[in-house]
Design an enzyme around this catalytic site. Sequence first.
Site: not given
Length: 349
Positions: A69, A214, A218-220
């Site tokens: 990262y 999530l 997407f689901f946020s």
Amino acid sequence: MATQEKQKLPLVERVPLGCHGLIVSKQGLGCMGMSHPLMGGSKDDQQMIELIHYAVDCGITFLDTADVYGPHTNEILVGKAVKGIRDKVQIATKFGVADLSFNVKGDPAYVRSACEASLKRLDVDCIDLYYQHRIDPTVPIEITVGEMKKLVEEGKVKYLGLSEASAADIKRAHAVHPISAVQLEWSLWTRDVEAEIIPTCRELGIGIVSYSPLGRGFFSGKGIVEEFAEDDWRKTRIPRFRPQNLELNKVFYERLQDIGAKKQHTPGQIALAWLHHQGNDVVPIPGTTKIKNFEENVGALAVHLSKEDLQEIEEAVPPEAIAGERSPYMKFTWQNTCSPPLSSWKNSI
């Protein structure tokens, strides 16, 4: 960064992750987006450190990072953030993806050098949970985990984990040294792990860490009610966010929105709560760079779902109806990666 509102958030339970002694917060914090160039570029380090401190103050103490990262910059950031609070947090990091081109390595020399480098960047004496990030298809997993075991014996690592490993590879690894956690993509729109991998983990007493719980935001509402940054890789690289697929998939967000409205919760909270209701051995690690999103995610811990609610949610998001692959790197996921037999390594030396 203000913390006066944190008392309004639900109490965060501490739970065992696996059956070998690792205790973590019931929900973790994915730190990748805080400094990953493909997620809209590096954020202000001080603001991200303050966010991590706020998370710890709220009871979210399980921090997830990886050497790739940044690369490397996220571990440095997490290391700065845990200065003075090391005893309050559990740090999970990963090795195995050597660069952003997904050059995967698992040979003993690499395992050791990667661990030493992570310890230095994190500026800690010991890593709480050390994952093999992806399986090296050229190195038997027994060889990789054998070297990881030595790191535990030397006190450089406390517990071992795997990420995106098949059920067969999990069993082989666990036979070399107890695996405390398997990290996998598990959410309402990625459920293929339920057939074999989840049962394998439970059979062996391995904790389950859900990344992208999530649906990569997407689901946020990412890509639906909130636009992507111009340089955010999700809108161009994640198949499910490509315009033609997103147009088909947005109905699933809308359905969760309707379900959440009845309970006065957001679609994201419903999606996270669904995961929490899958078992006490499941620890989602949603990531964010914003306080308001973090607080929303923690709020999912207070959502109660009945059996009827769970059925309604699952019927609203049938995974077989989702348009697009979950990752642009499917050839490196558990479905398509298999560790070679141990005999192949012995025959090569």
